[in-house]
Design a protein around this motif. Structure first.
Motif, PDB file in Angstrom:
ATOM      1  N   GLY A  91      54.681  35.632  41.988  1.00  0.00           N
ATOM      2  CA  GLY A  91      53.631  34.913  40.953  1.00  0.00           C
ATOM      3  C   GLY A  91      52.167  34.581  41.801  1.00  0.00           C
ATOM      4  N   ARG A  92      52.472  35.299  43.116  1.00  0.00           N
ATOM      5  CA  ARG A  92      51.576  34.067  43.680  1.00  0.00           C
ATOM      6  C   ARG A  92      49.859  35.180  43.694  1.00  0.00           C
ATOM      7  N   ILE A  93      50.260  36.555  43.418  1.00  0.00           N
ATOM      8  CA  ILE A  93      48.706  37.191  42.685  1.00  0.00           C
ATOM      9  C   ILE A  93      48.984  38.033  41.167  1.00  0.00           C
ATOM     10  N   THR A  94      47.972  38.831  40.898  1.00  0.00           N
ATOM     11  CA  THR A  94      47.775  39.334  39.504  1.00  0.00           C
ATOM     12  C   THR A  94      48.676  40.036  39.756  1.00  0.00           C
ATOM     13  N   VAL A  95      49.295  41.330  39.232  1.00  0.00           N
ATOM     14  CA  VAL A  95      49.004  42.777  39.688  1.00  0.00           C
ATOM     15  C   VAL A  95      48.175  43.749  38.912  1.00  0.00           C
ATOM     16  N   VAL A  96      47.320  42.789  38.305  1.00  0.00           N
ATOM     17  CA  VAL A  96      46.020  43.697  37.840  1.00  0.00           C
ATOM     18  C   VAL A  96      45.083  43.846  39.525  1.00  0.00           C
ATOM     19  N   ARG A  97      45.722  42.414  40.360  1.00  0.00           N
ATOM     20  CA  ARG A  97      44.637  42.501  41.299  1.00  0.00           C
ATOM     21  C   ARG A  97      45.170  43.509  42.558  1.00  0.00           C
TER      22      ARG A  97
END
Length: 247
Positions: A91-97
């Motif tokens: 949960g530390r970086i979004t799926v999109v990014r």
């Protein structure tokens, strides 16, 4: 339990994301250039395989530590789709990014290998392949274990808010575990731990032998480590994500 953040496609047009992608490209490019360049240099010298393995391991140790340090503030210095996936699972970086980072890292790897091929007069670009007597299952399991140890180290030394005495040593310690893993697994699976690091040489050389191993193993190992460490070892009131959080 950490929630995986999907994010929005608009992230791709945000200034902080664009800046992060530029830095991630540069850091991944320089990492692959040094790592693959070291492997090419050992093959050109045609020396002892053991000495060559040590040389490659040390080169990766140094460049990983340096590039994580260089990119940490802006992009997180992932330089590895498996690291990006592990952080996404935590949960530390979004799926999109994360998807944007994957394309960025693979493109940087291809660019670095293409430049190396040109600068060395078309010298063969060494790819990751399984060692003699190592089958697909063994190779995948080896890559899972090696990448798990890499991501476990990333979370323990860079992500976990309770770093204690190791505060500030995360990039160096991550580089050291990469070097140690290459020494341990290089002769068997190639010790990639990084799909982008394997993708560039495979595309530039046109040799895809065993290539799927270096996506399946690292992504499983990285994703598993990120999920486990975030949910079982970080006692956190961590609120996922601000739009630009990476570590």
């Amino acid at each position: 339990m950490a929630k995986i953040a999907l994010g929005k496609i608009q992230e791709a047009f945000q200034p902080d994301c664009i800046q992060a992608l530029v830095v991630e490209f540069i850091c991944t490019f320089l990492f692959v250039f040094a790592g693959v360049g070291a492997a090419m240099a050992t093959e050109k010298q045609d020396g002892s395989p053991l000495v060559g393995l040590f040389f490659v391991a040390m080169a990766h140790t140094l460049v990983v530590a340096a590039m994580i340090s260089a990119g940490l503030r802006i992009s997180g210095g992932h330089i590895n789709p498996a690291v990006t996936l592990g952080l996404c699972m935590g949960g530390r970086i979004t799926v999109v990014r994360s998807i944007l980072y994957w394309f960025d890292q693979c493109l940087a790897s291809v660019a670095a290998c293409a430049l190396l091929s040109y600068l060395t007069g078309g010298l063969a670009t060494p790819i990751h392949t399984l060692g003699s007597g190592v089958d697909y299952t063994q190779g995948i399991i080896m890559e899972i274990v090696l990448t798990f140890s890499l991501l476990f180290t990333v979370f323990a030394t860079l992500v976990d808010p309770k770093k204690g005495a190791i505060e500030g040593f995360g990039p160096l310690l991550t580089g050291l575990v990469v070097g140690a893993n290459i020494m341990a697994g290089g002769a068997f699976s190639g010790a990639s731990m990084n799909p982008a690091r394997s993708f560039g040489p495979a595309l530039v050389s046109g040799n895809w032998t065993d290539h799927f191993v270096y996506w399946v193993g690292p992504l499983i190992g990285g994703g598993l480590a990120g999920f486990i460490y975030e949910n079982f070892f970080i006692v956190s009131t961590h609120i996922p994500l601000s739009d630009n959080e990476v570590y």
